[in-house]
Scaffold this motif. Structure first.
Motif, PDB file in Angstrom:
ATOM      1  N   HIS A 175      47.979  23.878  43.956  1.00  0.00           N
ATOM      2  CA  HIS A 175      48.784  23.874  42.732  1.00  0.00           C
ATOM      3  C   HIS A 175      47.976  24.462  41.583  1.00  0.00           C
ATOM      4  O   HIS A 175      46.765  24.217  41.458  1.00  0.00           O
ATOM      5  CB  HIS A 175      49.217  22.447  42.397  1.00  0.00           C
ATOM      6  N   ILE A 176      48.634  25.217  40.718  1.00  0.00           N
ATOM      7  CA  ILE A 176      47.948  25.901  39.615  1.00  0.00           C
ATOM      8  C   ILE A 176      47.263  24.923  38.668  1.00  0.00           C
ATOM      9  O   ILE A 176      46.201  25.215  38.110  1.00  0.00           O
ATOM     10  CB  ILE A 176      48.935  26.823  38.853  1.00  0.00           C
ATOM     11  N   LEU A 177      47.831  23.737  38.509  1.00  0.00           N
ATOM     12  CA  LEU A 177      47.225  22.744  37.623  1.00  0.00           C
ATOM     13  C   LEU A 177      45.873  22.284  38.177  1.00  0.00           C
ATOM     14  O   LEU A 177      44.908  22.107  37.420  1.00  0.00           O
ATOM     15  CB  LEU A 177      48.172  21.557  37.444  1.00  0.00           C
ATOM     16  N   LEU A 178      45.790  22.106  39.482  1.00  0.00           N
ATOM     17  CA  LEU A 178      44.522  21.718  40.099  1.00  0.00           C
ATOM     18  C   LEU A 178      43.532  22.885  40.098  1.00  0.00           C
ATOM     19  O   LEU A 178      42.318  22.678  39.969  1.00  0.00           O
ATOM     20  CB  LEU A 178      44.766  21.228  41.525  1.00  0.00           C
ATOM     21  N   LYS A 179      44.042  24.106  40.220  1.00  0.00           N
ATOM     22  CA  LYS A 179      43.165  25.282  40.119  1.00  0.00           C
ATOM     23  C   LYS A 179      42.557  25.364  38.716  1.00  0.00           C
ATOM     24  O   LYS A 179      41.381  25.702  38.556  1.00  0.00           O
ATOM     25  CB  LYS A 179      43.947  26.556  40.431  1.00  0.00           C
ATOM     26  N   PHE A 180      43.383  25.077  37.707  1.00  0.00           N
ATOM     27  CA  PHE A 180      42.910  25.076  36.323  1.00  0.00           C
ATOM     28  C   PHE A 180      41.842  23.996  36.155  1.00  0.00           C
ATOM     29  O   PHE A 180      40.776  24.234  35.562  1.00  0.00           O
ATOM     30  CB  PHE A 180      44.098  24.813  35.401  1.00  0.00           C
ATOM     31  N   TRP A 212      52.542  10.718  37.820  1.00  0.00           N
ATOM     32  CA  TRP A 212      52.435  12.182  37.851  1.00  0.00           C
ATOM     33  C   TRP A 212      52.975  12.677  39.189  1.00  0.00           C
ATOM     34  O   TRP A 212      52.695  12.085  40.234  1.00  0.00           O
ATOM     35  CB  TRP A 212      50.982  12.623  37.683  1.00  0.00           C
ATOM     36  N   PRO A 213      53.742  13.765  39.182  1.00  0.00           N
ATOM     37  CA  PRO A 213      54.299  14.261  40.447  1.00  0.00           C
ATOM     38  C   PRO A 213      53.196  14.681  41.403  1.00  0.00           C
ATOM     39  O   PRO A 213      52.106  15.083  40.996  1.00  0.00           O
ATOM     40  CB  PRO A 213      55.142  15.466  40.014  1.00  0.00           C
ATOM     41  N   SER A 214      53.480  14.581  42.667  1.00  0.00           N
ATOM     42  CA  SER A 214      52.516  14.976  43.689  1.00  0.00           C
ATOM     43  C   SER A 214      52.188  16.465  43.558  1.00  0.00           C
ATOM     44  O   SER A 214      53.077  17.287  43.337  1.00  0.00           O
ATOM     45  CB  SER A 214      53.092  14.688  45.081  1.00  0.00           C
ATOM     46  N   LEU A 215      50.921  16.792  43.657  1.00  0.00           N
ATOM     47  CA  LEU A 215      50.477  18.176  43.503  1.00  0.00           C
ATOM     48  C   LEU A 215      49.873  18.685  44.806  1.00  0.00           C
ATOM     49  O   LEU A 215      48.987  18.046  45.386  1.00  0.00           O
ATOM     50  CB  LEU A 215      49.434  18.278  42.385  1.00  0.00           C
ATOM     51  N   ALA A 216      50.335  19.833  45.257  1.00  0.00           N
ATOM     52  CA  ALA A 216      49.757  20.458  46.443  1.00  0.00           C
ATOM     53  C   ALA A 216      48.333  20.901  46.131  1.00  0.00           C
ATOM     54  O   ALA A 216      47.971  21.123  44.969  1.00  0.00           O
ATOM     55  CB  ALA A 216      50.607  21.655  46.861  1.00  0.00           C
TER      56      ALA A 216
END
Length: 294
Positions: free
Chosen positions: A15-20, A8-12
């Motif tokens: 990042h909206i995916l981590l916020k979700f 999986w690409p690195s997420l800041a």
């Protein structure tokens, strides 16, 4: 479930995916349910791979609108609980519901091999197999349970709970190569032997309800939809159908009048019946092949 995120690409951190993912505890608490498409959504840290797959699909379906994604996922989880879709899994029983002879030959799930080495999962609706419309379509709720069951069966062959290939951002900065979502299904409607002079009210009602459910609760799962054996003069009808779905969904529609042309669009001819331009057996045998029965 896999918790390996090596691909999986690195997420800041923002990042909206981590916020979700951070909103998941409240979503699950409100819905009272956490199962969807064979995946039990997890609030664990770091996020489980299969959970991120589901969340990314919802984000893609709303063009990364977090609030809409939260609302939509909550509604879907509530609907799945109310509809009882995951009861058998929760009870440890996975047997398919038997709908009897009224639905025999009406729907199948198969796979078609592609040049890239992957298989496309395909659902088939054989409307020409219906001799008495009142039998499959007369009881709307019964029909919906059958049609949704066919979709759930197809999704099970995507093996989302074991996913290891990520779905990347659908942003404008994403490249075409890393923006591919491999977890989608082809839908094929066969209309051989169907009269197009008038749409029966029962069929119309069932079609409308099915479209609404799939639009609301199965986002980003349609790869392509083929309408096959449609008389050339009736192609306008499927243009009209596109008015009831999103623009992105309508782009995936394709009308094919001559059935033997279908194989050119799908892939390995050995996975497609001869009457549809392939070299394979009939749909029943192709489904049994997918199920490992032959």
């Amino acid at each position: 479930m896999s918790t390996d995120q090596s691909s999986w690409p690195s997420l800041a951190e923002d990042h909206i995916l981590l916020k979700f993912h951070a909103r998941l505890p409240k979503i699950i608490e409100e819905a009272g349910h956490s199962d969807i498409w064979g995946v039990k959504l997890s609030t664990a840290e770091p996020p489980e791979f299969s959970t991120l797959i589901i969340l990314q699909k919802y984000l893609r379906s709303t063009s990364n609108d977090l609030e809409k994604s939260v609302v939509n996922l909550t509604k879907t989880l509530k609907w799945r609980k109310e509809f009882g879709l995951d009861k058998k899994k929760e009870q440890g029983t996975e047997e398919e519901e038997d709908f009897g002879p009224d639905f025999d030959g009406l729907g199948y799930v198969t796979k078609v091999g592609k040049d890239n080495g992957r298989d496309d999962i395909v659902t088939w609706n054989v409307y020409g197999a219906v001799k008495d419309l009142k039998k499959p379509f007369g009881d709307l709720q019964r029909f919906l349970r059958w049609r949704i069951g066919l979709m759930e069966k197809a999704i099970s062959y995507l093996h989302l709970e074991k996913a290891t290939i990520p779905i990347h951002d659908s942003s404008s900065t994403a490249t075409e190569t890393n923006n591919i979502d491999i977890y989608k299904i082809d839908q094929i409607h066969l209309y051989g032997g169907v009269s197009f002079l008038r749409m029966d009210p029962l069929v119309k009602s069932a079609s409308k309800a099915t479209i609404e459910i799939f639009q609301n609760h199965y986002p980003e799962l349609l790869l392509r939809k083929f309408f096959v054996q449609v008389p050339l003069i009736m192609s306008w009808m499927f243009t009209a159908i596109s008015l009831f779905v999103s623009v992105e969904t309508s782009k995936k529609f394709q009308v094919i009048s001559y059935p033997t042309n279908l194989a050119k669009e799908l892939g390995n001819p050995n996975d497609i019946p001869k009457e549809l331009g392939g070299n394979g057996p009939d749909l029943k045998m192709l489904q049994q092949r997918l199920e490992g029965k032959i």
